[in-house]
Design a protein around this motif. Structure first.
Motif, PDB file in Angstrom:
ATOM      1  N   SER A 134     -16.045   4.423 -16.611  1.00  0.00           N
ATOM      2  CA  SER A 134     -14.687   4.924 -16.873  1.00  0.00           C
ATOM      3  C   SER A 134     -14.291   6.045 -15.913  1.00  0.00           C
ATOM      4  N   PHE A 135     -15.270   6.720 -15.328  1.00  0.00           N
ATOM      5  CA  PHE A 135     -14.968   7.799 -14.391  1.00  0.00           C
ATOM      6  C   PHE A 135     -14.610   7.292 -12.997  1.00  0.00           C
ATOM      7  N   VAL A 136     -15.013   6.072 -12.656  1.00  0.00           N
ATOM      8  CA  VAL A 136     -14.728   5.570 -11.306  1.00  0.00           C
ATOM      9  C   VAL A 136     -13.658   4.482 -11.265  1.00  0.00           C
ATOM     10  N   THR A 137     -13.416   3.810 -12.365  1.00  0.00           N
ATOM     11  CA  THR A 137     -12.498   2.673 -12.359  1.00  0.00           C
ATOM     12  C   THR A 137     -11.098   3.066 -11.903  1.00  0.00           C
ATOM     13  N   ALA A 138     -10.534   4.094 -12.481  1.00  0.00           N
ATOM     14  CA  ALA A 138      -9.162   4.484 -12.131  1.00  0.00           C
ATOM     15  C   ALA A 138      -9.073   4.940 -10.679  1.00  0.00           C
ATOM     16  N   ARG A 139     -10.051   5.721 -10.238  1.00  0.00           N
ATOM     17  CA  ARG A 139     -10.045   6.180  -8.841  1.00  0.00           C
ATOM     18  C   ARG A 139     -10.150   5.010  -7.879  1.00  0.00           C
ATOM     19  N   LEU A 140     -11.051   4.074  -8.186  1.00  0.00           N
ATOM     20  CA  LEU A 140     -11.234   2.925  -7.305  1.00  0.00           C
ATOM     21  C   LEU A 140      -9.989   2.053  -7.291  1.00  0.00           C
ATOM     22  N   ASP A 141      -9.419   1.786  -8.446  1.00  0.00           N
ATOM     23  CA  ASP A 141      -8.205   0.966  -8.507  1.00  0.00           C
ATOM     24  C   ASP A 141      -7.072   1.591  -7.703  1.00  0.00           C
ATOM     25  N   ARG A 142      -6.880   2.894  -7.865  1.00  0.00           N
ATOM     26  CA  ARG A 142      -5.813   3.586  -7.146  1.00  0.00           C
ATOM     27  C   ARG A 142      -6.061   3.555  -5.631  1.00  0.00           C
ATOM     28  N   ALA A 143      -7.296   3.818  -5.211  1.00  0.00           N
ATOM     29  CA  ALA A 143      -7.618   3.824  -3.784  1.00  0.00           C
ATOM     30  C   ALA A 143      -7.486   2.428  -3.185  1.00  0.00           C
ATOM     31  N   LEU A 144      -7.924   1.400  -3.913  1.00  0.00           N
ATOM     32  CA  LEU A 144      -7.790   0.031  -3.404  1.00  0.00           C
ATOM     33  C   LEU A 144      -6.329  -0.397  -3.341  1.00  0.00           C
ATOM     34  N   ASP A 145      -5.542   0.048  -4.320  1.00  0.00           N
ATOM     35  CA  ASP A 145      -4.113  -0.263  -4.304  1.00  0.00           C
ATOM     36  C   ASP A 145      -3.438   0.381  -3.090  1.00  0.00           C
ATOM     37  N   GLU A 146      -3.760   1.635  -2.832  1.00  0.00           N
ATOM     38  CA  GLU A 146      -3.188   2.327  -1.676  1.00  0.00           C
ATOM     39  C   GLU A 146      -3.666   1.690  -0.369  1.00  0.00           C
ATOM     40  N   ALA A 147      -4.929   1.274  -0.333  1.00  0.00           N
ATOM     41  CA  ALA A 147      -5.451   0.614   0.870  1.00  0.00           C
ATOM     42  C   ALA A 147      -4.731  -0.710   1.106  1.00  0.00           C
ATOM     43  N   ASP A 148      -4.537  -1.482   0.047  1.00  0.00           N
ATOM     44  CA  ASP A 148      -3.813  -2.751   0.189  1.00  0.00           C
ATOM     45  C   ASP A 148      -2.391  -2.518   0.681  1.00  0.00           C
ATOM     46  N   TYR A 149      -1.754  -1.486   0.170  1.00  0.00           N
ATOM     47  CA  TYR A 149      -0.393  -1.155   0.607  1.00  0.00           C
ATOM     48  C   TYR A 149      -0.373  -0.824   2.099  1.00  0.00           C
ATOM     49  N   LEU A 150      -1.316  -0.002   2.526  1.00  0.00           N
ATOM     50  CA  LEU A 150      -1.355   0.390   3.938  1.00  0.00           C
ATOM     51  C   LEU A 150      -1.668  -0.796   4.846  1.00  0.00           C
ATOM     52  N   ILE A 151      -2.565  -1.656   4.401  1.00  0.00           N
ATOM     53  CA  ILE A 151      -2.889  -2.843   5.194  1.00  0.00           C
ATOM     54  C   ILE A 151      -1.669  -3.751   5.291  1.00  0.00           C
ATOM     55  N   HIS A 152      -0.967  -3.909   4.189  1.00  0.00           N
ATOM     56  CA  HIS A 152       0.247  -4.731   4.183  1.00  0.00           C
ATOM     57  C   HIS A 152       1.311  -4.136   5.110  1.00  0.00           C
ATOM     58  N   GLU A 153       1.513  -2.833   5.042  1.00  0.00           N
ATOM     59  CA  GLU A 153       2.492  -2.173   5.903  1.00  0.00           C
ATOM     60  C   GLU A 153       2.095  -2.297   7.374  1.00  0.00           C
ATOM     61  N   HIS A 154       0.809  -2.165   7.654  1.00  0.00           N
ATOM     62  CA  HIS A 154       0.328  -2.311   9.026  1.00  0.00           C
ATOM     63  C   HIS A 154       0.617  -3.720   9.525  1.00  0.00           C
ATOM     64  N   ASP A 155       0.385  -4.696   8.679  1.00  0.00           N
ATOM     65  CA  ASP A 155       0.660  -6.087   9.038  1.00  0.00           C
ATOM     66  C   ASP A 155       2.145  -6.306   9.311  1.00  0.00           C
ATOM     67  N   LYS A 156       3.006  -5.710   8.471  1.00  0.00           N
ATOM     68  CA  LYS A 156       4.462  -5.824   8.693  1.00  0.00           C
ATOM     69  C   LYS A 156       4.866  -5.206  10.030  1.00  0.00           C
ATOM     70  N   GLU A 157       4.317  -4.048  10.350  1.00  0.00           N
ATOM     71  CA  GLU A 157       4.633  -3.379  11.615  1.00  0.00           C
ATOM     72  C   GLU A 157       4.181  -4.223  12.802  1.00  0.00           C
ATOM     73  N   LYS A 158       3.004  -4.813  12.693  1.00  0.00           N
ATOM     74  CA  LYS A 158       2.499  -5.661  13.783  1.00  0.00           C
ATOM     75  C   LYS A 158       3.399  -6.882  13.967  1.00  0.00           C
ATOM     76  N   ARG A 159       3.854  -7.461  12.869  1.00  0.00           N
ATOM     77  CA  ARG A 159       4.754  -8.616  12.963  1.00  0.00           C
ATOM     78  C   ARG A 159       6.085  -8.228  13.603  1.00  0.00           C
ATOM     79  N   LYS A 160       6.620  -7.058  13.220  1.00  0.00           N
ATOM     80  CA  LYS A 160       7.885  -6.588  13.819  1.00  0.00           C
ATOM     81  C   LYS A 160       7.703  -6.380  15.313  1.00  0.00           C
ATOM     82  N   ASP A 161       6.604  -5.761  15.706  1.00  0.00           N
ATOM     83  CA  ASP A 161       6.338  -5.525  17.125  1.00  0.00           C
ATOM     84  C   ASP A 161       6.209  -6.844  17.882  1.00  0.00           C
TER      85      ASP A 161
END
Length: 166
Positions: A134-161
């Motif tokens: 219970s001490f790591v689940t929320a932190r891991l979920d939040r960090a993975l969610d933010e990582a997925d967001y950043l990866i998705h945004e990076h992919d969008k930027e690469k496609r625009k370029d």
């Protein structure tokens, strides 16, 4: 006194439970370290998501580190939860093997106490690691969610370029 003697009487299954506990503690500590690494990569970049201006663009080496760290953290979490799930099963296995050894009245007390001991340790570690989870689940979920967001945004930027170049 008899209770403590029975609990600390180690047979093979109890030793397996203790070894699994030691492995799971090491996995848990490595998982926490990986979550911290992931948060250190993600947090400065994801501040933009929270309304704070931050440079969102990931460099290729940052993207690679982010993806590796995300995969490693998710894998370690999966290993940790799977080992945690095994503890009650090991306790039941110890109970069954102890009760199967019952052959006469002279072994009845020892085998019964061994059965209870393995069940006890299996449940104690399962409960303890579930609390640790219970001490790591929320932190891991939040960090993975933010990582997925950043990866998705990076992919969008690469496609625009790429589209701008063609």
């Amino acid at each position: 006194m008899e209770f403590l003697k029975a609990i600390f009487k180690f047979d093979f299954i109890t030793l397996v439970i203790m070894a699994a506990c030691a492995v799971n503690v090491l996995v848990y500590l490595a998982l926490r370290k990986n979550i911290s690494r992931l948060e250190n990569i993600v947090r400065p970049k994801s501040d933009r998501r929270n309304g704070v201006m931050a440079e969102l663009a990931l460099k290729d080496d940052e993207l690679s580190a982010l993806m590796n760290c995300s995969e490693r953290a998710a894998g370690m979490y999966s290993l940790f939860t799977n080992i945690t799930a095994v503890f009650p099963l090991l306790g039941i296995l110890g109970t069954v093997t102890s009760l199967m050894r019952l052959s006469g009245a002279e072994n009845l007390s020892d085998n019964f106490m061994s059965a209870l001991s393995t069940t006890f340790w299996g449940l104690i570690f399962a409960i303890g690691f579930k609390i640790a989870d219970s001490f790591v689940t929320a932190r891991l979920d939040r960090a993975l969610d933010e990582a997925d967001y950043l990866i998705h945004e990076h992919d969008k930027e690469k496609r625009k370029d790429h589209e701008a170049q063609t």
